[in-house]
Design a protein around this motif. Sequence first.
Motif, PDB file in Angstrom:
ATOM      1  N   THR A 241      50.469  80.623  59.580  1.00 57.35           N
ATOM      2  CA  THR A 241      49.580  81.059  60.675  1.00 57.35           C
ATOM      3  C   THR A 241      49.265  79.532  61.108  1.00 57.35           C
ATOM      4  O   THR A 241      48.585  79.785  62.142  1.00 57.35           O
ATOM      5  N   TYR A 242      49.424  78.364  60.678  1.00 55.00           N
ATOM      6  CA  TYR A 242      48.889  76.671  61.404  1.00 55.00           C
ATOM      7  C   TYR A 242      50.241  76.806  62.662  1.00 55.00           C
ATOM      8  O   TYR A 242      49.643  76.380  63.483  1.00 55.00           O
ATOM      9  N   PHE A 243      50.947  77.761  63.010  1.00 51.70           N
ATOM     10  CA  PHE A 243      52.279  77.684  63.533  1.00 51.70           C
ATOM     11  C   PHE A 243      52.387  79.138  64.678  1.00 51.70           C
ATOM     12  O   PHE A 243      52.966  78.658  65.855  1.00 51.70           O
ATOM     13  N   GLU A 244      51.265  79.347  64.191  1.00 50.36           N
ATOM     14  CA  GLU A 244      51.056  80.663  64.628  1.00 50.36           C
ATOM     15  C   GLU A 244      50.600  80.219  66.729  1.00 50.36           C
ATOM     16  O   GLU A 244      51.520  80.994  68.137  1.00 50.36           O
ATOM     17  N   PRO A 245      49.614  80.130  66.971  1.00 47.51           N
ATOM     18  CA  PRO A 245      49.324  79.826  68.081  1.00 47.51           C
ATOM     19  C   PRO A 245      50.085  78.899  69.036  1.00 47.51           C
ATOM     20  O   PRO A 245      50.731  79.001  70.273  1.00 47.51           O
ATOM     21  N   TYR A 246      50.431  77.757  68.276  1.00 51.62           N
ATOM     22  CA  TYR A 246      52.387  76.728  69.166  1.00 51.62           C
ATOM     23  C   TYR A 246      53.333  77.862  69.400  1.00 51.62           C
ATOM     24  O   TYR A 246      53.666  77.756  70.420  1.00 51.62           O
ATOM     25  N   ASN A 247      52.983  78.585  68.769  1.00 47.45           N
ATOM     26  CA  ASN A 247      54.304  79.732  68.984  1.00 47.45           C
ATOM     27  C   ASN A 247      53.924  80.738  70.035  1.00 47.45           C
ATOM     28  O   ASN A 247      54.842  80.729  70.794  1.00 47.45           O
ATOM     29  N   ARG A 248      52.876  81.263  69.409  1.00 47.03           N
ATOM     30  CA  ARG A 248      52.558  81.461  70.991  1.00 47.03           C
ATOM     31  C   ARG A 248      52.541  81.106  72.685  1.00 47.03           C
ATOM     32  O   ARG A 248      52.763  82.161  73.704  1.00 47.03           O
ATOM     33  N   GLU A 249      52.055  80.138  72.023  1.00 45.16           N
ATOM     34  CA  GLU A 249      52.446  78.871  73.850  1.00 45.16           C
ATOM     35  C   GLU A 249      53.206  78.901  74.291  1.00 45.16           C
ATOM     36  O   GLU A 249      53.683  79.009  74.787  1.00 45.16           O
ATOM     37  N   LEU A 250      54.579  78.709  73.389  1.00 48.29           N
ATOM     38  CA  LEU A 250      56.000  78.828  73.916  1.00 48.29           C
ATOM     39  C   LEU A 250      56.374  80.179  73.809  1.00 48.29           C
ATOM     40  O   LEU A 250      57.310  79.666  74.788  1.00 48.29           O
ATOM     41  N   TYR A 251      56.117  80.899  73.794  1.00 47.19           N
ATOM     42  CA  TYR A 251      56.206  82.320  73.602  1.00 47.19           C
ATOM     43  C   TYR A 251      56.076  82.338  75.370  1.00 47.19           C
ATOM     44  O   TYR A 251      56.693  83.272  76.471  1.00 47.19           O
ATOM     45  N   ASP A 252      54.806  82.344  75.770  1.00 48.99           N
ATOM     46  CA  ASP A 252      53.837  82.575  77.478  1.00 48.99           C
ATOM     47  C   ASP A 252      54.721  81.088  77.779  1.00 48.99           C
ATOM     48  O   ASP A 252      54.997  82.150  79.824  1.00 48.99           O
ATOM     49  N   TYR A 253      55.105  80.460  78.027  1.00 54.37           N
ATOM     50  CA  TYR A 253      55.426  79.211  78.889  1.00 54.37           C
ATOM     51  C   TYR A 253      57.372  79.209  79.388  1.00 54.37           C
ATOM     52  O   TYR A 253      57.666  79.492  80.290  1.00 54.37           O
ATOM     53  N   LEU A 254      57.921  80.099  77.839  1.00 54.49           N
ATOM     54  CA  LEU A 254      59.189  80.120  78.228  1.00 54.49           C
ATOM     55  C   LEU A 254      59.507  81.898  78.888  1.00 54.49           C
ATOM     56  O   LEU A 254      60.190  82.263  79.239  1.00 54.49           O
ATOM     57  N   GLY A 255      58.114  82.685  78.602  1.00 58.96           N
ATOM     58  CA  GLY A 255      58.675  84.186  79.039  1.00 58.96           C
ATOM     59  C   GLY A 255      60.043  84.610  77.151  1.00 58.96           C
ATOM     60  O   GLY A 255      60.336  85.906  77.825  1.00 58.96           O
ATOM     61  N   VAL A 256      59.673  83.886  76.819  1.00 60.00           N
ATOM     62  CA  VAL A 256      60.462  85.068  75.666  1.00 60.00           C
ATOM     63  C   VAL A 256      59.519  84.803  74.737  1.00 60.00           C
ATOM     64  O   VAL A 256      58.963  83.588  73.633  1.00 60.00           O
ATOM     65  N   ASP A 257      59.763  85.756  73.632  1.00 59.81           N
ATOM     66  CA  ASP A 257      58.921  86.574  71.917  1.00 59.81           C
ATOM     67  C   ASP A 257      60.495  86.197  71.140  1.00 59.81           C
ATOM     68  O   ASP A 257      61.508  86.617  70.838  1.00 59.81           O
ATOM     69  N   PHE A 258      60.096  84.779  70.236  1.00 61.36           N
ATOM     70  CA  PHE A 258      61.000  84.267  69.229  1.00 61.36           C
ATOM     71  C   PHE A 258      60.770  85.400  67.873  1.00 61.36           C
ATOM     72  O   PHE A 258      61.521  84.928  67.288  1.00 61.36           O
TER      73      PHE A 258
END
Length: 262
Positions: A241-258
């Motif tokens: 839960t803590y990392f979810e917003p950071y991961n989502r921002e990463l996915y949007d930034y790179l255009g890849v869902d990890f």
Amino acid sequence: MSEDILQDDFSKQSIPHFLIIGAQKCGTTSLYNYLIQHPQIIPALSKEVHFFDIYFEKGMDWYRNQFPSLESKRWITGEASPYYLFHPHAPKRIHQFIPKIKLIVLLRNPVDRAYSHYHHQVRMGTEPLSFNEAIKKEESRLKPERIEILKNENYHSPIYQNCSYLARGRYVEQLKNWMNFFSMEQFLIIRSEDFYSNPTLIFHRVLDFLGVQMLELKQYTKHNFGDYPKLNSQFRNELLTYFEPYNRELYDYLGVDFGWDK
């Protein structure tokens, strides 16, 4: 001395053609050990030179001496210092001296990375706290150290390097800092879980990125891994839960869902 003169001088020497810049506990040691089995890739004196984060005061002559003299243009060399990705001054320093460098990044589910990182520090004897306690105290531990690092570029903080369990998993913050200096084309960003599950495929992607001939290794032995208890499921969910917003921002930034949602 001007940046152009420094770059021209450095280009006369054997310089790294690539850097594996992180992240820590994401497979950097295994990947580097696979790469240096390639006949065109000549290793540095050590895998982790740590020049652009810890030993920058030693100067460029010292850094040059960490690499072999290359007798053929077909040969390349590089190093893997996973603290580079996280260190706030590393991208600026690297861009000053080797602006055309190829950069390899491995990114792992940040919860798994943090837990592995913690147990690594326990094995090294540098972490006396429990994982829960270390996470709770991370911000108070790191904040004054980061302030000092930003104020004094030559300040080295073992606490900032070793106890950054959550901070190192906020990948998007770090990549944005790097991409202020380097173009997206200079990066190869690899999902660690893909590397673990299919090392041959990822190894060949890296060879293609580096522009060397394809090679099939006889085996892909894992390096620098350890055994430790499974993370408590409730605490794991809290960290997800803590990392979810950071991961989502990463996915949007790179255009890849990890796919780091479990």
